[in-house]
Design a protein around this motif. Structure first.
Motif, PDB file in Angstrom:
ATOM      1  N   ALA A   3      14.839 -18.239 -55.260  1.00 51.67           N
ATOM      2  CA  ALA A   3      14.376 -18.563 -56.611  1.00 51.67           C
ATOM      3  C   ALA A   3      13.833 -19.981 -56.669  1.00 51.67           C
ATOM      4  O   ALA A   3      14.330 -20.880 -56.015  1.00 51.67           O
ATOM      5  N   ARG A   4      12.769 -20.162 -57.420  1.00 51.89           N
ATOM      6  CA  ARG A   4      12.336 -21.459 -57.874  1.00 51.89           C
ATOM      7  C   ARG A   4      12.227 -21.302 -59.378  1.00 51.89           C
ATOM      8  O   ARG A   4      12.255 -20.186 -59.897  1.00 51.89           O
ATOM      9  N   SER A   5      12.076 -22.370 -60.100  1.00 48.40           N
ATOM     10  CA  SER A   5      12.161 -22.274 -61.552  1.00 48.40           C
ATOM     11  C   SER A   5      11.109 -21.356 -62.151  1.00 48.40           C
ATOM     12  O   SER A   5      11.341 -20.729 -63.186  1.00 48.40           O
ATOM     13  N   LEU A   8      10.670 -15.812 -59.164  1.00 52.35           N
ATOM     14  CA  LEU A   8      11.856 -15.205 -58.563  1.00 52.35           C
ATOM     15  C   LEU A   8      11.415 -14.209 -57.504  1.00 52.35           C
ATOM     16  O   LEU A   8      10.535 -13.379 -57.744  1.00 52.35           O
ATOM     17  N   VAL A   9      12.026 -14.290 -56.328  1.00 58.11           N
ATOM     18  CA  VAL A   9      11.771 -13.340 -55.253  1.00 58.11           C
ATOM     19  C   VAL A   9      13.119 -12.801 -54.804  1.00 58.11           C
ATOM     20  O   VAL A   9      13.978 -13.550 -54.350  1.00 58.11           O
ATOM     21  N   ARG A  17      11.089  -7.587 -54.966  1.00 58.43           N
ATOM     22  CA  ARG A  17      10.660  -7.782 -56.355  1.00 58.43           C
ATOM     23  C   ARG A  17      10.218  -9.225 -56.547  1.00 58.43           C
ATOM     24  O   ARG A  17      10.984 -10.157 -56.293  1.00 58.43           O
ATOM     25  N   VAL A  18       8.993  -9.409 -57.003  1.00 59.53           N
ATOM     26  CA  VAL A  18       8.423 -10.733 -57.257  1.00 59.53           C
ATOM     27  C   VAL A  18       8.185 -10.845 -58.758  1.00 59.53           C
ATOM     28  O   VAL A  18       7.441 -10.048 -59.331  1.00 59.53           O
ATOM     29  N   THR A  19       8.820 -11.852 -59.386  1.00 61.15           N
ATOM     30  CA  THR A  19       8.773 -11.972 -60.843  1.00 61.15           C
ATOM     31  C   THR A  19       8.237 -13.329 -61.259  1.00 61.15           C
ATOM     32  O   THR A  19       8.808 -14.370 -60.930  1.00 61.15           O
ATOM     33  N   PHE A  20       7.121 -13.328 -61.988  1.00 60.81           N
ATOM     34  CA  PHE A  20       6.634 -14.566 -62.603  1.00 60.81           C
ATOM     35  C   PHE A  20       7.643 -14.970 -63.667  1.00 60.81           C
ATOM     36  O   PHE A  20       8.018 -14.166 -64.521  1.00 60.81           O
ATOM     37  N   ASN A  21       8.068 -16.243 -63.628  1.00 59.86           N
ATOM     38  CA  ASN A  21       9.228 -16.628 -64.432  1.00 59.86           C
ATOM     39  C   ASN A  21       8.986 -17.896 -65.250  1.00 59.86           C
ATOM     40  O   ASN A  21       9.682 -18.892 -65.127  1.00 59.86           O
ATOM     41  N   ARG A  22       7.972 -17.817 -66.109  1.00 57.91           N
ATOM     42  CA  ARG A  22       7.743 -18.882 -67.093  1.00 57.91           C
ATOM     43  C   ARG A  22       7.596 -18.209 -68.464  1.00 57.91           C
ATOM     44  O   ARG A  22       6.525 -18.298 -69.099  1.00 57.91           O
ATOM     45  N   THR A  36       3.670 -19.178 -53.637  1.00 56.81           N
ATOM     46  CA  THR A  36       5.000 -18.698 -53.266  1.00 56.81           C
ATOM     47  C   THR A  36       5.045 -17.178 -53.303  1.00 56.81           C
ATOM     48  O   THR A  36       5.641 -16.533 -52.427  1.00 56.81           O
ATOM     49  N   ALA A  37       4.413 -16.584 -54.309  1.00 56.41           N
ATOM     50  CA  ALA A  37       4.356 -15.121 -54.395  1.00 56.41           C
ATOM     51  C   ALA A  37       3.605 -14.547 -53.200  1.00 56.41           C
ATOM     52  O   ALA A  37       4.038 -13.556 -52.581  1.00 56.41           O
TER      53      ALA A  37
END
Length: 260
Positions: A3-5, A8-9, A17-22, A36-37
């Motif tokens: 994870a980075r802020s 999420l991977v 699962r790759v999730t854009f997290n903003r 990163t993705a």
């Protein structure tokens, strides 16, 4: 889970699962998120334990596209690093030897729309929509959209999306053939899990060959599109219309374009 802020991977069994997290900015994309993705998806290609990739967004959006706040300076011009990063992720998703499922949980706009369309299967909530709002800020579609769109829905509908910046609701997108299918919001999560499990249990080598054949037949000019879009955007970021479009976006008003 890695994870980075802002991204999420995570691996759950054979699903990456790759999730854009903003979620506070509707998952607006930054070069770091995209790189990163792309790294994660690229690495999964050589991992026999990963059999399917799911790309999605946190909160109520898939992605609103590039983070325009980075372009607020009127003197900003040239080739944005975000564009290269979007192109890289789109390329990696198409070249991945594993099936890619875009789980579109909300709006997919701008570069976020291009990323979603780069997946092999695109499942969307009924409340989601697809949008190319580049014209609203004096730009042109990128991320390979100039090839991905007309190949899916034809030139006329692609021009409609690109020039009118019209929101295309998920049910209409499915009818047009822009996405695989749409499901009611309340069954979306379970359908994502079901499809991911079905793909994970499928013939991965056959999927890879299928992707290669489809890419060759329909997306042979993707790299050329990347180059044409990048040259166009580099020119457009130096125009007065672009400066006005970004200012209007940030000030939440209608832009006053002059064609300069």
């Amino acid at each position: 889970m890695t994870a980075r802020s802002d991204l999420l991977v995570e691996r759950l069994d054979s699903v990456l699962r790759v999730t854009f997290n903003r979620p506070d900015v509707l998952n607006a994309l930054t070069p770091e998120m995209l790189d990163t993705a792309a790294d994660a998806v690229e690495s999964s290609g050589g991992d026999p334990d990963v059999r399917v990739v799911v790309v999605t967004g946190a909160g109520r959006a898939f992605s609103s596209g590039a983070d325009l706040s980075a372009r607020a300076d009127p003197s900003y011009q040239g080739r944005p690093r975000t564009l290269d990063a979007v192109n890289r992720l789109v390329r990696v998703l198409r070249e991945a030897p594993k099936p890619v499922l875009a789980a579109v949980n909300g709006p997919a706009a701008g570069g976020g729309c291009s990323v979603a369309l780069a997946a092999d299967l695109i499942l969307a909530r009924e409340s989601a929509y697809f949008l190319l709002a580049f014209a609203d800020v004096g730009l042109m579609p990128d991320g390979g959209a100039s090839v991905l769109l007309p190949n899916a829905i034809g030139r006329a509908r692609a021009a409609r999306m690109a020039m009118l910046a019209e929101r295309i609701p998920a049910p209409r997108a499915a009818d047009w053939g822009l996405i695989t299918h749409t499901v009611p919001d309340e069954t979306f999560d379970s359908e994502v899990e079901r499809l991911a499990a079905q793909l994970a249990q499928g013939p991965t080598v056959a999927y890879a060959q299928t992707k290669h054949a489809l890419n060759t037949a329909t997306l042979g000019r993707l790299e050329q599109a990347f180059a044409i879009e990048a040259a166009g955007q580099a020119m457009l970021t130096g125009t007065a219309d672009f400066a006005e479009g970004v200012a209007a976006f940030l000030q939440k008003r209608k832009p006053d374009f002059t064609g300069k």
